[in-house]
Design a protein around this motif. Sequence first.
Motif, mmCIF file in Angstrom:
data_model
loop_
_atom_site.group_PDB
_atom_site.id
_atom_site.type_symbol
_atom_site.label_atom_id
_atom_site.label_comp_id
_atom_site.label_asym_id
_atom_site.label_seq_id
_atom_site.Cartn_x
_atom_site.Cartn_y
_atom_site.Cartn_z
ATOM 1 N N LEU A 1 0.833 -1.208 0.000
ATOM 2 C CA LEU A 1 0.000 0.000 0.000
ATOM 3 C C LEU A 1 0.867 1.259 0.000
ATOM 4 N N LEU A 2 1.957 1.258 0.740
ATOM 5 C CA LEU A 2 2.871 2.404 0.728
ATOM 6 C C LEU A 2 3.532 2.557 -0.642
ATOM 7 N N LEU A 3 3.878 1.429 -1.256
ATOM 8 C CA LEU A 3 4.450 1.472 -2.601
ATOM 9 C C LEU A 3 3.426 1.990 -3.610
ATOM 10 N N LEU A 4 2.178 1.610 -3.454
ATOM 11 C CA LEU A 4 1.116 2.117 -4.320
ATOM 12 C C LEU A 4 0.964 3.631 -4.166
ATOM 13 N N ILE A 5 1.011 4.126 -2.935
ATOM 14 C CA ILE A 5 0.945 5.571 -2.698
ATOM 15 C C ILE A 5 2.107 6.263 -3.385
ATOM 16 N N PHE A 6 3.299 5.720 -3.245
ATOM 17 C CA PHE A 6 4.489 6.324 -3.835
ATOM 18 C C PHE A 6 4.407 6.351 -5.364
ATOM 19 N N ILE A 7 4.031 5.225 -5.959
ATOM 20 C CA ILE A 7 3.975 5.149 -7.420
ATOM 21 C C ILE A 7 2.903 6.075 -7.975
ATOM 22 N N ARG A 8 1.740 6.066 -7.371
ATOM 23 C CA ARG A 8 0.652 6.920 -7.854
ATOM 24 C C ARG A 8 0.972 8.399 -7.639
ATOM 25 N N SER A 9 1.585 8.756 -6.510
ATOM 26 C CA SER A 9 1.996 10.146 -6.278
ATOM 27 C C SER A 9 3.039 10.570 -7.296
ATOM 28 N N SER A 10 3.964 9.670 -7.607
ATOM 29 C CA SER A 10 4.987 9.964 -8.612
ATOM 30 C C SER A 10 4.366 10.195 -9.974
ATOM 31 N N GLU A 11 3.382 9.372 -10.302
ATOM 32 C CA GLU A 11 2.709 9.534 -11.595
ATOM 33 C C GLU A 11 2.021 10.892 -11.686
ATOM 34 N N ILE A 12 1.306 11.251 -10.649
ATOM 35 C CA ILE A 12 0.599 12.535 -10.647
ATOM 36 C C ILE A 12 1.587 13.684 -10.715
ATOM 37 N N ALA A 13 2.685 13.579 -9.963
ATOM 38 C CA ALA A 13 3.691 14.648 -9.964
ATOM 39 C C ALA A 13 4.388 14.751 -11.318
ATOM 40 N N LEU B 1 0.612 18.569 -2.598
ATOM 41 C CA LEU B 1 1.348 19.315 -1.577
ATOM 42 C C LEU B 1 2.860 19.322 -1.803
ATOM 43 N N PHE B 2 3.419 18.217 -2.267
ATOM 44 C CA PHE B 2 4.875 18.084 -2.363
ATOM 45 C C PHE B 2 5.328 17.563 -3.727
ATOM 46 N N PRO B 3 4.978 18.219 -4.840
ATOM 47 C CA PRO B 3 5.337 17.649 -6.153
ATOM 48 C C PRO B 3 6.843 17.584 -6.393
ATOM 49 N N ILE B 4 7.575 18.619 -6.031
ATOM 50 C CA ILE B 4 9.019 18.626 -6.260
ATOM 51 C C ILE B 4 9.714 17.586 -5.392
ATOM 52 N N SER B 5 9.332 17.487 -4.148
ATOM 53 C CA SER B 5 9.937 16.490 -3.253
ATOM 54 C C SER B 5 9.705 15.077 -3.774
#
Length: 185
Positions: free
Chosen positions: A56-68, A162-166
Amino acid sequence: HLHQWLKHLKATKTFHFNQFNWILETDTLQSSFPPGTEVLNTSETYAVMVIAIILLLLLIFIRSSEIACFSNATDKEFQKKRKFRFSKNFLKILKNQESLKSTFIILKGIINISVVISLVFLFRSFSFFSGQSIQHQSVLILLIVVILLVFGELIPLIFAGLFPISILKITEWPLIVLEFLLSPI
């Protein structure tokens, strides 16, 4: 009343919770599962729970990366305002939108399937979801869908907003490696 319940639990190694009768054994917590239902022992349940949380944490990371990656954080003007530059390899990957989309689609598909499988194993270890009735299965499916929506859509949208660059800084090198590994596909 609690003291009497603890005495009963210690003497009989059983306790009643709602309509389920639980039997405490040395390494297994079993209930009145239907015959033929495989029960995970507690260490297996904890292992599946850890795997599900990691996925689930990996899913959050991958999806956040995609959006960013597809947000305005990759624009040169936005980078100048933030005084941050990405590597040339990463900018090259960001320009190839089709390849980037297919990389994220493959990753999300693998992670989503893995999350569903791990959650099914985890929830089936609880006696409520071990039943074969349509009500039990419907609740299980609904619960998994809600978890996927929250962890696969809602939380990543908040993080990426909130944190696209990070997120892009963290994503830069793993995405370069993944793009290289998945480029033949």
